[in-house]
Design a protein around this motif. Structure first.
Motif, PDB file in Angstrom:
ATOM      1  N   GLY A   1      19.789 -10.621  -6.147  1.00 27.43           N
ATOM      2  CA  GLY A   1      21.090 -11.191  -6.313  1.00 27.43           C
ATOM      3  C   GLY A   1      22.135 -10.265  -6.196  1.00 27.43           C
ATOM      4  O   GLY A   1      23.198 -10.544  -5.897  1.00 27.43           O
ATOM      5  N   GLU A   2      21.871  -9.078  -5.838  1.00 28.26           N
ATOM      6  CA  GLU A   2      22.705  -7.901  -5.619  1.00 28.26           C
ATOM      7  C   GLU A   2      23.510  -7.867  -4.199  1.00 28.26           C
ATOM      8  O   GLU A   2      22.871  -8.474  -3.323  1.00 28.26           O
ATOM      9  CB  GLU A   2      22.086  -6.380  -5.613  1.00 28.26           C
ATOM     10  N   ARG A   3      24.676  -7.832  -4.231  1.00 27.29           N
ATOM     11  CA  ARG A   3      25.599  -7.883  -2.759  1.00 27.29           C
ATOM     12  C   ARG A   3      25.585  -6.339  -2.459  1.00 27.29           C
ATOM     13  O   ARG A   3      26.061  -5.417  -3.164  1.00 27.29           O
ATOM     14  CB  ARG A   3      26.925  -8.340  -2.997  1.00 27.29           C
TER      15      ARG A   3
ATOM     16  N   SER B   1      28.623  -7.800   4.836  1.00 24.49           N
ATOM     17  CA  SER B   1      27.924  -7.862   3.433  1.00 24.49           C
ATOM     18  C   SER B   1      26.757  -8.706   3.611  1.00 24.49           C
ATOM     19  O   SER B   1      26.924  -9.604   4.334  1.00 24.49           O
ATOM     20  CB  SER B   1      28.911  -7.912   2.259  1.00 24.49           C
TER      21      SER B   1
ATOM     22  N   ASP C   1      23.573 -10.256   0.608  1.00 23.05           N
ATOM     23  CA  ASP C   1      23.049 -10.650  -0.836  1.00 23.05           C
ATOM     24  C   ASP C   1      21.535 -10.730  -0.293  1.00 23.05           C
ATOM     25  O   ASP C   1      20.910 -11.296   0.363  1.00 23.05           O
ATOM     26  CB  ASP C   1      23.657 -11.942  -1.045  1.00 23.05           C
TER      27      ASP C   1
ATOM     28  N   ILE D   1      18.435 -11.890  -1.477  1.00 27.18           N
ATOM     29  CA  ILE D   1      17.646 -13.262  -1.961  1.00 27.18           C
ATOM     30  C   ILE D   1      16.431 -13.396  -2.337  1.00 27.18           C
ATOM     31  O   ILE D   1      15.993 -14.133  -3.073  1.00 27.18           O
ATOM     32  CB  ILE D   1      18.060 -14.246  -0.949  1.00 27.18           C
TER      33      ILE D   1
ATOM     34  N   LEU E   1      17.678 -10.837   2.887  1.00 27.42           N
ATOM     35  CA  LEU E   1      18.984 -10.795   2.865  1.00 27.42           C
ATOM     36  C   LEU E   1      19.681 -11.879   3.732  1.00 27.42           C
ATOM     37  O   LEU E   1      19.128 -12.109   4.637  1.00 27.42           O
ATOM     38  CB  LEU E   1      19.488  -9.614   3.256  1.00 27.42           C
TER      39      LEU E   1
END
Length: 127
Positions: free
Chosen positions: A33-35, A52, A54, A56, A104
């Motif tokens: 969940g980190e961007r 950018s 994310d 997943i 990602l």
């Protein structure tokens, strides 16, 4: 937002979803969940922010479990080439810390070209 750096403009960086393999970080590991900010050559004068992404999906994998298809998708010609590069780049850390396969979703910055061009980044071409 933390930086996820890439050494060269891999073809996968033109895809909306891609995978990458990363060793566990020394400070704070990558989180589901980190961007992250996708950057070419993060610690050089040729630094280029590409967009950018994310995270997943995050899976712990052994180096011997990487498939030929995954290595090619990651930008290498073969799994042997990929594992040799990982051993050269990470040395003894490779067997001591987990290797993660990260999936990602990627948003390319407006104005960042996806077409083949010649760059001044060490003579590399995009992609």
């Amino acid at each position: 937002m933390r930086i996820m750096s890439f050494a060269k403009p891999w073809p996968k960086l033109t895809q909306p979803i891609f995978i990458t393999f990363r060793l566990q970080r020394r400070d704070k590991d990558w989180q589901l969940g980190e961007r992250v900010k996708v950057v070419l050559h993060a610690r050089t004068r040729h630094r280029m922010v590409m967009g950018s992404a994310d995270i997943i999906r995050k899976e712990e994998v052994g180096i011997n479990l990487i498939t030929e298809a995954e290595a090619v998708e990651d930008g290498f010609n073969s799994v042997v080439e990929m594992t040799n590069w990982l051993r050269l780049a990470h040395g003894s850390r490779l067997g001591q810390v987990p290797l993660h396969k990260l999936t990602l979703t990627y948003t390319i910055l407006v104005g960042v070209t996806q077409k083949p061009i010649t760059t001044d980044i060490g003579g590399l071409t995009w992609p």
